[in-house]
Design an enzyme around this catalytic site. Sequence first.
Site, PDB file in Angstrom:
ATOM      1  N   ASP A  14       0.814  -1.223   0.000  1.00  0.00           N
ATOM      2  CA  ASP A  14       0.000   0.000   0.000  1.00  0.00           C
ATOM      3  C   ASP A  14       0.839   1.259   0.000  1.00  0.00           C
ATOM      4  O   ASP A  14       0.674   2.130  -0.851  1.00  0.00           O
ATOM      5  CB  ASP A  14      -0.906   0.055   1.240  1.00  0.00           C
ATOM      6  CG  ASP A  14      -2.154  -0.800   1.069  1.00  0.00           C
ATOM      7  OD1 ASP A  14      -2.277  -1.449   0.013  1.00  0.00           O
ATOM      8  OD2 ASP A  14      -2.972  -0.825   1.998  1.00  0.00           O
ATOM      9  N   ARG A  93       0.075   6.115  16.710  1.00  0.00           N
ATOM     10  CA  ARG A  93      -0.253   7.136  15.694  1.00  0.00           C
ATOM     11  C   ARG A  93       0.204   8.535  16.074  1.00  0.00           C
ATOM     12  O   ARG A  93       0.797   9.226  15.235  1.00  0.00           O
ATOM     13  CB  ARG A  93      -1.744   7.126  15.358  1.00  0.00           C
ATOM     14  CG  ARG A  93      -2.285   5.765  14.937  1.00  0.00           C
ATOM     15  CD  ARG A  93      -1.426   5.079  13.902  1.00  0.00           C
ATOM     16  NE  ARG A  93      -1.979   3.812  13.465  1.00  0.00           N
ATOM     17  CZ  ARG A  93      -1.266   2.810  12.957  1.00  0.00           C
ATOM     18  NH1 ARG A  93       0.048   2.925  12.815  1.00  0.00           N
ATOM     19  NH2 ARG A  93      -1.858   1.704  12.583  1.00  0.00           N
TER      20      ARG A  93
HETATM   21  N1  ARG Z   1      -9.018  -1.090  15.654  1.00  0.00           N
HETATM   22  C1  ARG Z   1      -7.735  -0.795  16.175  1.00  0.00           C
HETATM   23  C2  ARG Z   1      -7.591   0.666  16.479  1.00  0.00           C
HETATM   24  O1  ARG Z   1      -8.371   1.432  16.006  1.00  0.00           O
HETATM   25  C3  ARG Z   1      -6.610  -1.319  15.318  1.00  0.00           C
HETATM   26  C4  ARG Z   1      -6.393  -0.697  13.984  1.00  0.00           C
HETATM   27  C5  ARG Z   1      -5.042  -1.098  13.471  1.00  0.00           C
HETATM   28  N2  ARG Z   1      -4.965  -1.329  12.058  1.00  0.00           N
HETATM   29  C6  ARG Z   1      -4.887  -2.545  11.462  1.00  0.00           C
HETATM   30  N3  ARG Z   1      -4.580  -2.562  10.211  1.00  0.00           N
HETATM   31  N4  ARG Z   1      -5.048  -3.659  12.078  1.00  0.00           N
HETATM   32  O2  ARG Z   1      -6.732   1.078  17.198  1.00  0.00           O
END
Ligand code: ARG
Length: 399
Positions: A14, A93
């Site tokens: 990606d 993040r």
């Molecule tokens: N649902 C989780 C969050 O919002 C994990 C998201 C992480 N991304 C993935 N590609 N698994 O923190």
Amino acid sequence: MGKRVVLAYSGGLDTSVIVRWLTDKGFEVITYTADLGQGEELSQIPEKAKAAGAVEAVVEDVREEFAREYCLPTLRALALYEGKYPLTAALSRPLIAKKLVQQAKKWKADYVAHGSTGKGNDQVRFELSVWALAPNIEVIAPVREWEFRAREEQVEYAQKHGIPVKVSREKPYSIDRNLWGVSIECGPLEDPWEEPPEDAYEITKSPLGAPEDPLFIELEFKEGVPVALNGKSYSNFASLIEDLTSMVAPYGVGRIDIVENRLVGIKSREVYEAPAPAVLYEAYRDLLSLVLDRFTFHYFLTHIPGEYAKLVYEGLWFTPLREAMDAFTSILAKRVSGEVRLKVYKGKVEVVGRRSPLSLYRENLATYSQKDAFDHRAGKFFTTVWGLPLRVLGETGES
Ligand code: ARG
């Protein structure tokens, strides 16, 4: 000078396609990859980024910063989103966003970019964090606006531009990994009735196949920081987390399976593996309950874990609210010194012993033996006063 963008780059298909796509749109692309303990091959990253068209590729080890400044405050808040998720992916993040902003300033770029989709939480966390730190930087999210509908179109585009596409049959899951834990989505997990297949798990063994004998571990805390594991001292929190993970993951500890509420209103089935948080949360909670008076401990439990988790989940890391909650938990953390002994057995973590120089436990008050120093007569007066409202209520005859 052309338009410059710093892209959060994982090295996967990606984000490699994004490098090319942005280049096609006239951007000069600088990639930024944070080593958060994802355990993937990072040495190949600059080559891959440049092969896809990047002019510069920055890779940085931020594991200790992640552990100290993001995982530790979250542990001190005992934050669990919707009571279960220790925010493993969510926490990374704001750190990545902060680094993107730093790089953008360094390279004089007006844009940063990320590979998140339009229906997830991560776009929100990246963008709110970037704006809070640098409101003039523009954020581009190519996946939200590009023309590719299906995966095949992306692969075709990659092949046309000489971007290597892994030939090995990839797992059907979307995986996000760092030293705090793993998040797994997609594929068979999209049916919430189906038990997660064993191959969905990246780092933990099934409790069924775990060793027959329990594992005992001892964790030492100093002023709210885990400083030793089984007698071995650590000045580096990231290393302690990594060692703890390899120690307990074979016992099937830290697996979580939930349907969670995403920010954008969608419910989503998520599987997590968070072996280190599973142990550290248990230990920290136990020590906290030993050293805090009842009033402070109850206030903490009622107000902090859920609110802190929501704040992290919802992308509000860079706010005075988070700083204020951190200030609160830091004051409590000053008292969190001591040791916790835990038993790990077939997917379960239990605290079996605890001690602290600041312990508020008094054996002579708690005991029913001859050492008992509590004046039982006080109980009568206490109950009379405490129970007064109910006695008056009872007199009204309604119950
Ligand atoms: N649902 C989780 C969050 O919002 C994990 C998201 C992480 N991304 C993935 N590609 N698994 O923190």
